[in-house]
Design a protein around this motif. Structure first.
Motif, PDB file in Angstrom:
ATOM      1  N   PHE A 149       0.835  -1.206   0.000  1.00  0.00           N
ATOM      2  CA  PHE A 149       0.000   0.000   0.000  1.00  0.00           C
ATOM      3  C   PHE A 149       0.870   1.257   0.000  1.00  0.00           C
ATOM      4  N   ARG A 150       1.914   1.271   0.791  1.00  0.00           N
ATOM      5  CA  ARG A 150       2.799   2.438   0.843  1.00  0.00           C
ATOM      6  C   ARG A 150       3.522   2.632  -0.487  1.00  0.00           C
ATOM      7  N   LEU A 151       3.901   1.528  -1.150  1.00  0.00           N
ATOM      8  CA  LEU A 151       4.558   1.636  -2.452  1.00  0.00           C
ATOM      9  C   LEU A 151       3.619   2.242  -3.491  1.00  0.00           C
ATOM     10  N   LEU A 152       2.394   1.750  -3.560  1.00  0.00           N
ATOM     11  CA  LEU A 152       1.440   2.279  -4.531  1.00  0.00           C
ATOM     12  C   LEU A 152       1.113   3.744  -4.234  1.00  0.00           C
ATOM     13  N   ARG A 153       1.083   4.088  -2.970  1.00  0.00           N
ATOM     14  CA  ARG A 153       0.838   5.492  -2.624  1.00  0.00           C
ATOM     15  C   ARG A 153       1.979   6.373  -3.099  1.00  0.00           C
ATOM     16  N   ASP A 154       3.224   5.921  -2.930  1.00  0.00           N
ATOM     17  CA  ASP A 154       4.374   6.717  -3.369  1.00  0.00           C
ATOM     18  C   ASP A 154       4.440   6.821  -4.891  1.00  0.00           C
ATOM     19  N   LEU A 155       3.945   5.790  -5.605  1.00  0.00           N
ATOM     20  CA  LEU A 155       3.944   5.818  -7.072  1.00  0.00           C
ATOM     21  C   LEU A 155       2.747   6.574  -7.640  1.00  0.00           C
ATOM     22  N   GLY A 156       1.855   7.032  -6.781  1.00  0.00           N
ATOM     23  CA  GLY A 156       0.669   7.738  -7.251  1.00  0.00           C
ATOM     24  C   GLY A 156      -0.321   6.843  -7.972  1.00  0.00           C
ATOM     25  N   MET A 157      -0.392   5.559  -7.588  1.00  0.00           N
ATOM     26  CA  MET A 157      -1.246   4.595  -8.281  1.00  0.00           C
ATOM     27  C   MET A 157      -2.437   4.141  -7.442  1.00  0.00           C
ATOM     28  N   LEU A 158      -2.674   4.790  -6.311  1.00  0.00           N
ATOM     29  CA  LEU A 158      -3.830   4.403  -5.519  1.00  0.00           C
ATOM     30  C   LEU A 158      -5.123   4.746  -6.258  1.00  0.00           C
ATOM     31  N   ASN A 159      -6.126   3.874  -6.098  1.00  0.00           N
ATOM     32  CA  ASN A 159      -7.446   4.089  -6.712  1.00  0.00           C
ATOM     33  C   ASN A 159      -7.375   4.116  -8.235  1.00  0.00           C
ATOM     34  N   THR A 160      -6.496   3.300  -8.820  1.00  0.00           N
ATOM     35  CA  THR A 160      -6.396   3.201 -10.276  1.00  0.00           C
ATOM     36  C   THR A 160      -6.542   1.746 -10.697  1.00  0.00           C
ATOM     37  N   LEU A 161      -7.091   1.551 -11.895  1.00  0.00           N
ATOM     38  CA  LEU A 161      -7.215   0.195 -12.427  1.00  0.00           C
ATOM     39  C   LEU A 161      -5.852  -0.402 -12.758  1.00  0.00           C
ATOM     40  N   SER A 162      -4.918   0.423 -13.200  1.00  0.00           N
ATOM     41  CA  SER A 162      -3.592  -0.084 -13.562  1.00  0.00           C
ATOM     42  C   SER A 162      -2.893  -0.707 -12.367  1.00  0.00           C
ATOM     43  N   ALA A 163      -3.097  -0.147 -11.172  1.00  0.00           N
ATOM     44  CA  ALA A 163      -2.473  -0.736  -9.982  1.00  0.00           C
ATOM     45  C   ALA A 163      -3.004  -2.135  -9.728  1.00  0.00           C
ATOM     46  N   LEU A 164      -4.326  -2.316  -9.853  1.00  0.00           N
ATOM     47  CA  LEU A 164      -4.914  -3.633  -9.626  1.00  0.00           C
ATOM     48  C   LEU A 164      -4.449  -4.643 -10.667  1.00  0.00           C
ATOM     49  N   ILE A 165      -4.336  -4.208 -11.922  1.00  0.00           N
ATOM     50  CA  ILE A 165      -3.901  -5.105 -12.987  1.00  0.00           C
ATOM     51  C   ILE A 165      -2.456  -5.544 -12.772  1.00  0.00           C
ATOM     52  N   LEU A 166      -1.575  -4.580 -12.487  1.00  0.00           N
ATOM     53  CA  LEU A 166      -0.159  -4.904 -12.334  1.00  0.00           C
ATOM     54  C   LEU A 166       0.090  -5.770 -11.101  1.00  0.00           C
ATOM     55  N   VAL A 167      -0.565  -5.449  -9.997  1.00  0.00           N
ATOM     56  CA  VAL A 167      -0.381  -6.245  -8.781  1.00  0.00           C
ATOM     57  C   VAL A 167      -0.925  -7.648  -8.980  1.00  0.00           C
ATOM     58  N   SER A 168      -2.069  -7.763  -9.646  1.00  0.00           N
ATOM     59  CA  SER A 168      -2.637  -9.085  -9.902  1.00  0.00           C
ATOM     60  C   SER A 168      -1.753  -9.897 -10.833  1.00  0.00           C
ATOM     61  N   ALA A 169      -1.228  -9.256 -11.877  1.00  0.00           N
ATOM     62  CA  ALA A 169      -0.344  -9.969 -12.805  1.00  0.00           C
ATOM     63  C   ALA A 169       0.939 -10.406 -12.112  1.00  0.00           C
ATOM     64  N   ALA A 170       1.475  -9.549 -11.230  1.00  0.00           N
ATOM     65  CA  ALA A 170       2.697  -9.913 -10.512  1.00  0.00           C
ATOM     66  C   ALA A 170       2.444 -11.082  -9.564  1.00  0.00           C
ATOM     67  N   GLY A 171       1.315 -11.043  -8.866  1.00  0.00           N
ATOM     68  CA  GLY A 171       1.005 -12.143  -7.956  1.00  0.00           C
ATOM     69  C   GLY A 171       0.692 -13.436  -8.673  1.00  0.00           C
ATOM     70  N   GLY A 172       0.072 -13.349  -9.864  1.00  0.00           N
ATOM     71  CA  GLY A 172      -0.253 -14.559 -10.608  1.00  0.00           C
ATOM     72  C   GLY A 172       0.927 -15.192 -11.305  1.00  0.00           C
ATOM     73  N   GLN A 173       2.028 -14.440 -11.456  1.00  0.00           N
ATOM     74  CA  GLN A 173       3.202 -14.976 -12.142  1.00  0.00           C
ATOM     75  C   GLN A 173       3.749 -16.220 -11.461  1.00  0.00           C
ATOM     76  N   VAL A 174       3.829 -16.163 -10.154  1.00  0.00           N
ATOM     77  CA  VAL A 174       4.545 -17.200  -9.421  1.00  0.00           C
ATOM     78  C   VAL A 174       3.886 -18.566  -9.617  1.00  0.00           C
ATOM     79  N   VAL A 175       2.590 -18.643  -9.359  1.00  0.00           N
ATOM     80  CA  VAL A 175       1.877 -19.915  -9.496  1.00  0.00           C
ATOM     81  C   VAL A 175       1.831 -20.351 -10.952  1.00  0.00           C
ATOM     82  N   ALA A 176       1.584 -19.409 -11.866  1.00  0.00           N
ATOM     83  CA  ALA A 176       1.483 -19.760 -13.290  1.00  0.00           C
ATOM     84  C   ALA A 176       2.804 -20.325 -13.814  1.00  0.00           C
ATOM     85  N   ILE A 177       3.907 -19.705 -13.461  1.00  0.00           N
ATOM     86  CA  ILE A 177       5.213 -20.189 -13.930  1.00  0.00           C
ATOM     87  C   ILE A 177       5.511 -21.558 -13.335  1.00  0.00           C
ATOM     88  N   PHE A 178       5.214 -21.721 -12.061  1.00  0.00           N
ATOM     89  CA  PHE A 178       5.495 -22.999 -11.403  1.00  0.00           C
ATOM     90  C   PHE A 178       4.719 -24.136 -12.061  1.00  0.00           C
TER      91      PHE A 178
END
Length: 599
Positions: free
Chosen positions: A522-551
């Motif tokens: 949350f603090r990282l997204l706040r510093d990047l100015g990405m709070l309350n944006t769709l792009s933040a949700l997409i990027l965080v979801s894609a980053a979290g899904g990478q690990v299981v998908a690659i495995f």
């Protein structure tokens, strides 16, 4: 498939292979590793999540070691993990039963039907079990025990074995309100424990078995059990390993189902508090974020150790004597540590520690020293170990009646599991047409008048956000699959400098509890100015899904025949062309499974 070893001198011809893993490294580096590093840093402070109050060094870790509640939570997690491994067996049997269906149409129908329950979030399923099955007065579980007269059996067993009055004549047991029954409730919820992801993952593996193998087995008169143990089970070891890793990891780091069933306190007396729930309470109830970060670091280390031990245990036959000795020493050392901690009053894991010590003992060596093997028996064992397996004679072929009985049992078990899987869907469908009074009077029946306005009100409530959800899910899923399939090719097809380091870095993220990263993220997204944006949700979801998908994808890409890649290289195909023409078509089923799960 053994990865192709590319040396430093050969990198100038294969440098573009690093481009396959760059998007993955950027995503996980920014949105996973940076928050994790922040969590490690803040674990050295007394921190409430907003500001750093005081540097305490390793005091959080020292307090954690002294916490008996923390060690007791590990005991609960390990016991649940044991039962979760047992609960993997029904999904294995259902996948084999579907694969053995002779009709391709029936196989396709069963696959489609198992996809439907996947749209129901696991949290909703847990809440349905809590409201419909475990309810003490009219819950399905108590009604089933009464209807089958098992309630009287459990009452007599309670008296005979001294269960403390969990089952008393004339009283309905409170499954979630009784400290003696809530652990059992956490085990039996979700019966028959057949997850759609597990079934589809096993089916994707079974599809790689050629039909000629089954035809040869039928000609040789191989029984259905021998066909499973000699043909299907070896082919499924990859998917079994994947699901086993997920079970171990989720049992330690996840608290969603326990939170939904037992609440924030972990049930009456906190008897089902797991480590992740312990960390959640410290972070968001006690506002002790630094201490919670320390818990997350310890959980990560523990899960990594369990993952390494389980993977090496599964590959025991391929380990060298030195590797076997080191594994035994690590397991035995962990067991001794648990026994010592219990003796010092830091928890109640001594019994599990004793089991680990016993498991680490070299039992074959001890057996031969205590009772030397008979020379004839030793020669028989050696002959059995060196000879190849041969199928039984044709005389053991099943008769037509037995074959029909097996088909009936096969389809009957599949339909029973599907009925249990669709039960939450049915309950959701009928409840949405009821008023509150109808729900309490007739929880499992559809009664008139039907309140269709509930659907209209629900649509009006979610319509503004439904488009956002669809856009986020679609974008994140496509981004996850596009980057994960390239990274899976990178890790399974080639072995270049730093590839082992990158792979271990991804494995570490599988072990890291997501709760530990919430505040730093949350603090990282706040510093990047990405709070309350769709792009933040997409990027965080894609980053979290990478690990299981690659495995998951790495294991399946590794099973693609090496000859196909060799032929592509002879034709001059680049790595990107091999992904497009070989990997994506061959890995279509598992890509669909991973995509649906992530969506």
């Amino acid at each position: 498939m053994t990865p192709k070893d590319i040396t430093v001198r050969q990198l100038k011809y294969h440098w573009e292979v690093y481009l396959l893993v760059v998007p993955t490294l950027l995503l996980i580096g920014i949105f996973s590793y940076f928050p994790a590093a922040s969590g490690v840093y803040h674990s050295l402070f007394r921190w409430n999540g907003a500001d750093i109050a005081e540097w305490v060094g390793g005091r959080n870790y020292l307090d954690l070691v002294k916490s008996a509640a923390f060690w007791d939570s590990f005991k609960v997690a390990l016991l649940l993990g044991f039962w979760n491994i047992i609960k993997m067996l029904p999904a294995l049997g259902v996948a084999v039963a579907i694969h053995r269906c002779r009709s391709e149409r029936m196989q396709f129908l069963y696959r489609i039907m198992f996809v439907v329950p996947m749209v129901i979030p696991a949290l909703v399923t847990v809440l349905i079990w809590r409201s419909f099955f475990f309810e003490s007065t009219s819950g399905y579980l108590n009604q089933f025990l009464l209807g089958t007269h098992l309630m009287g059996v459990f009452t007599r067993l309670d008296t005979a074995f001294g269960w403390g009055g969990a089952f008393v004549a004339g009283q309905m047991p409170s499954w979630l309100g009784d400290s003696r029954l809530i652990f059992t409730s956490c085990i039996i919820w979700g019966f028959p424990w057949v997850g759609s992801f597990a079934v589809l993952t096993h089916l994707a593996k079974l599809q790689n078995i050629p039909k000629s193998v089954y035809e040869a087995a039928d000609i040789d008169g191989v029984s259905w059990w021998t066909k499973f143990t000699r043909v299907e089970l070896p082919m499924m070891m990859g998917s079994i390993y994947i699901l086993l890793v997920f079970v171990i990891i989720d049992t330690i780091r996840d608290a969603g189902s326990i939170l939904a069933l037992a609440g924030m306190e972990g049930g009456p007396g906190g008897v089902v508090t797991v480590p992740a729930l312990f960390m959640f309470r410290e972070a968001f109830v006690n506002q002790n974020m630094g201490y919670a970060c320390a818990v997350g670091i310890v959980l990560t280390v523990v899960v990594m150790g369990l993952h390494q031990a389980s993977s090496r245990a599964l590959a025991w036959a391929t380990l060298t004597p030195a590797e076997r000795f080191r594994l035994r020493a690590a397991v035995g050392g962990a067991g001794v540590l648990l026994v010592v901690l219990q003796a010092a009053g830091f928890g109640s894991l001594g019994f599990i520690g004793g089991l680990l010590v016993l498991a680490a003992l070299p039992w074959p060596w001890l057996r031969d020293r205590i009772r030397p093997p008979h020379p004839v028996a030793a020669r028989v064992r050696q002959a059995n170990a060196t000879r190849s397996w041969s199928p039984p004679p044709p005389a053991l072929t099943t008769h037509a009646g037995q074959d029909r009985l097996l088909r009936l049992a096969k389809h009957g078990s599949i339909w029973f599991v599907l009925a249990m899987a669709f039960l939450p869907v049915y309950l959701m469908a009928i409840v949405c047409l009821k008023s509150n009074q109808q729900f309490y009077e007739f929880p499992a029946r559809l009664v008139s008048p039907y309140h269709w306005e509930n659907i209209r009100l629900a649509w009006e409530a979610i319509a503004p956000s439904l488009a956002n959800s669809f856009f986020i899910c679609t974008s994140a899923t496509l981004a996850t699959l596009a980057t994960a399939v390239c990274a899976a090719y990178f890790f399974s097809r080639v072995k270049v400098p730093l590839s082992g380091f990158f792979w271990n870095a991804i494995l570490v993220l599988m072990m890291l509890p997501a709760i530990a990263n919430l505040v730093p993220l949350f603090r990282l997204l706040r510093d990047l100015g990405m709070l309350n944006t769709l792009s933040a949700l997409i990027l965080v979801s894609a980053a979290g899904g990478q690990v299981v998908a690659i495995f998951v994808l790495r294991n399946f890409v590794a099973d693609i025949p090496q000859e196909m890649f060799d032929a592509a290289e002879v034709d001059g195909a680049s790595h990107f062309q091999q992904i497009r023409t070989i990997v994506i078509p061959q890995a279509g089923p598992i890509l669909g499974t991973v995509g649906v799960m992530h969506f």
